[in-house]
Design a protein around this motif. Structure first.
Motif, short mmCIF file in Angstrom:
data_model
loop_
_atom_site.label_atom_id
_atom_site.label_comp_id
_atom_site.label_asym_id
_atom_site.label_seq_id
_atom_site.Cartn_x
_atom_site.Cartn_y
_atom_site.Cartn_z
N SER A 35 -4.89 15.95 -4.74
CA SER A 35 -5.78 15.59 -5.85
C SER A 35 -6.60 14.34 -5.57
O SER A 35 -7.64 14.12 -6.19
CB SER A 35 -4.96 15.38 -7.12
N TYR A 36 -6.14 13.50 -4.65
CA TYR A 36 -6.76 12.19 -4.44
C TYR A 36 -7.05 11.95 -2.96
O TYR A 36 -6.29 12.40 -2.09
CB TYR A 36 -5.84 11.07 -4.97
N PRO A 37 -8.15 11.25 -2.66
CA PRO A 37 -8.47 10.95 -1.26
C PRO A 37 -7.35 10.15 -0.59
O PRO A 37 -6.82 9.20 -1.17
CB PRO A 37 -9.75 10.10 -1.38
N SER A 38 -7.00 10.58 0.60
CA SER A 38 -6.02 9.86 1.44
C SER A 38 -4.60 9.87 0.87
O SER A 38 -3.73 9.15 1.37
CB SER A 38 -6.45 8.40 1.67
N ILE A 39 -4.34 10.67 -0.18
CA ILE A 39 -3.02 10.73 -0.80
C ILE A 39 -2.48 12.15 -0.70
O ILE A 39 -3.18 13.11 -1.01
CB ILE A 39 -3.06 10.31 -2.29
N THR A 40 -1.24 12.28 -0.27
CA THR A 40 -0.56 13.57 -0.23
C THR A 40 0.67 13.52 -1.12
O THR A 40 1.51 12.63 -0.97
CB THR A 40 -0.15 13.93 1.21
N LEU A 41 0.76 14.48 -2.03
CA LEU A 41 1.90 14.58 -2.93
C LEU A 41 2.75 15.78 -2.55
O LEU A 41 2.22 16.83 -2.18
CB LEU A 41 1.43 14.74 -4.39
N SER A 42 4.06 15.66 -2.65
CA SER A 42 4.94 16.80 -2.37
C SER A 42 6.22 16.67 -3.18
O SER A 42 6.64 15.58 -3.56
CB SER A 42 5.26 16.87 -0.87
N THR A 85 -2.24 0.34 3.55
CA THR A 85 -2.12 -0.80 2.63
C THR A 85 -2.04 -0.36 1.17
O THR A 85 -1.98 -1.18 0.28
CB THR A 85 -3.33 -1.74 2.80
N PHE A 86 -2.08 0.95 0.93
CA PHE A 86 -2.07 1.47 -0.44
C PHE A 86 -0.73 1.14 -1.11
O PHE A 86 0.33 1.36 -0.55
CB PHE A 86 -2.25 2.98 -0.42
N THR A 87 -0.78 0.63 -2.32
CA THR A 87 0.43 0.39 -3.11
C THR A 87 0.46 1.35 -4.30
O THR A 87 -0.56 1.96 -4.65
CB THR A 87 0.47 -1.05 -3.64
N HIS A 102 -1.84 3.87 -9.20
CA HIS A 102 -1.86 3.95 -10.66
C HIS A 102 -3.26 3.67 -11.19
O HIS A 102 -3.73 4.34 -12.12
CB HIS A 102 -0.85 2.96 -11.26
N GLU A 103 -3.94 2.70 -10.62
CA GLU A 103 -5.30 2.39 -11.05
C GLU A 103 -6.22 3.58 -10.80
O GLU A 103 -7.09 3.90 -11.63
CB GLU A 103 -5.81 1.16 -10.28
N MET A 104 -6.02 4.26 -9.67
CA MET A 104 -6.84 5.42 -9.35
C MET A 104 -6.53 6.60 -10.28
O MET A 104 -7.44 7.24 -10.81
CB MET A 104 -6.59 5.85 -7.89
N THR A 105 -5.25 6.88 -10.49
CA THR A 105 -4.86 8.08 -11.22
C THR A 105 -4.98 7.91 -12.73
O THR A 105 -5.31 8.86 -13.44
CB THR A 105 -3.42 8.48 -10.88
N HIS A 106 -4.71 6.72 -13.22
CA HIS A 106 -4.70 6.50 -14.66
C HIS A 106 -5.92 5.73 -15.14
O HIS A 106 -6.02 5.38 -16.31
CB HIS A 106 -3.41 5.77 -15.08
N GLY A 107 -6.83 5.44 -14.24
CA GLY A 107 -8.12 4.89 -14.63
C GLY A 107 -8.07 3.54 -15.32
O GLY A 107 -8.91 3.23 -16.16
#
Length: 358
Positions: free
Chosen positions: A275-282, A316-318, A323-328
């Motif tokens: 759903s997000y650039p450079s992020i993989t969820l599983s 460096t992603f925290t 949270h800022e990206m996903t929850h705006g």
């Protein structure tokens, strides 16, 4: 140039659903049920990071000053292992509660609950769903516990119950108003799906005794519905390799053949992987099983463990940035129980024991 992959979160989540048939926990030993005895399916045989327990037909005696006795019993079992209660929600006999190891509490935000009544055309809460949603390490995650219409001939009612829950469940947080807006969805409960056709209870039992599960599952209403897209088609389920969990004579492992045995108790999930650039969820499922040792009700408890993982190509992603990206940047919905528990972790354990009553 190779891209480095780092892990934002790597959690083991334990889910449990059980129709307890209005029984209280009393002196019930929960060590085996919660895999606290060294039988966990988590990596390296460690204890789960998070427990989410859904129950149906909980006794509806109300005490506004205390949690339900089942929640208190679960807390007593988990607290010595440094788990704290995050949230509970109850709709008549339907109950969901979440516990987490205290180190994860700072990574849980925007916690909300909701409920949907589907009994008597939406007027009564004997059937329906309760849920807990939150930002978990920056991602939108929701856990749903439902109890759908019973009996072999009520398939259409179960389908309608599902759609009512999906349509009517709403949260306050922008971007995550509905169940399937979430990055991770875990759905469990006594879904009450039976076996299609006219196979007798005796013939089903004989097939179970011969471990002919795959043949019986070809008749399973839930699997057939997911294939046709009529309900639960957005979710995945590991194929059960355990015997039907309903209906047993209480106190035994013997089927009560007044009802046809069926896999009523189920756990499903969904992940929006990219759903997000450079992020993989599983959410890799590690186990799916029933626990035959528990004979309290006419249902067997069913549990599943998942490896919930968030990985990023940006080293460096925290989880705060996620949270800022996903929850705006939406404001955190305050949750007294979590904030209170965080503060209390600095004090003696007896204060935690006291606080979880509120």
């Amino acid at each position: 140039m190779t891209t480095s992959v780092s892990v934002i979160a790597d959690l083991c989540i334990f889910l449990l659903t059980w129709n307890v048939g209005t029984h209280s926990p009393k002196n019930l030993e929960l060590t085996s049920l919660l895999a606290l005895n060294g039988t966990t399916s988590c990596p390296d045989n460690r204890l789960p990071d998070i427990y989410v327990i859904g129950m149906q037909e909980v006794n509806q005696a109300i005490n506004v000053f205390k949690d339900d006795p089942w929640v208190l019993k679960l807390a007593d079992a988990l607290q010595p292992h440094e788990y704290v209660k995050i949230k509970s929600e109850q709709l008549q006999g339907i109950l969901i509660t979440m516990f987490a190891h205290h180190k994860h509490v700072p990574h849980m935000k925007n916690i909300e609950t909701d409920e949907t009544r589907t009994g008597l055309g939406g007027l009564w809460g004997n059937k329906g769903a309760v849920s807990i949603r939150l930002s978990l390490y920056g991602t939108g995650t929701v856990f749903v516990c439902s109890h759908l219409a019973a009996h072999d001939d009520k398939l259409k009612d179960r389908i309608e119950d599902y759609h009512q829950i999906v349509d009517n469940h709403k949260y306050r947080l922008p971007g995550y108003r509905h169940i399937f807006d979430h990055d991770f969805v875990f759905w469990m409960g006594d879904l009450n799906f039976r076996l299609s056709g006219e196979t007798s209870a005796w013939d089903i039992r004989n097939s179970v005794e011969n471990r002919q599960y795959e043949e019986l599952l070809k008749l399973d209403q839930l699997l057939l519905l997911r294939q046709t897209g009529n309900a639960f088609s957005l979710l995945e389920e590991m194929l059960p390799t355990f015997a039907p969990t309903f209906k047993f004579k209480e106190g035994t492992n013997e089927y009560d053949l007044k009802r046809r045995p069926a896999w009523c108790d189920r756990i499903l999930h969904r992940v929006q992987v990219n759903s997000y650039p450079s992020i993989t969820l599983s959410a890799n499922q590690l186990s799916y099983q029933s626990n035959m040792d528990y004979t309290l009700s006419d249902h067997k408890p069913v549990s599943a463990t998942f490896n919930y993982k968030i990985e990023t190509n940006n080293g460096t992603f925290t989880d705060e940035e996620l949270h800022e990206m996903t929850h705006g940047g939406s404001g955190t919905i305050p949750n007294v129980s979590v904030h209170g528990l965080v503060a209390l972790m600095a004090f003696h354990g007896i204060f935690i024991s006291f606080f979880r009553f509120f």
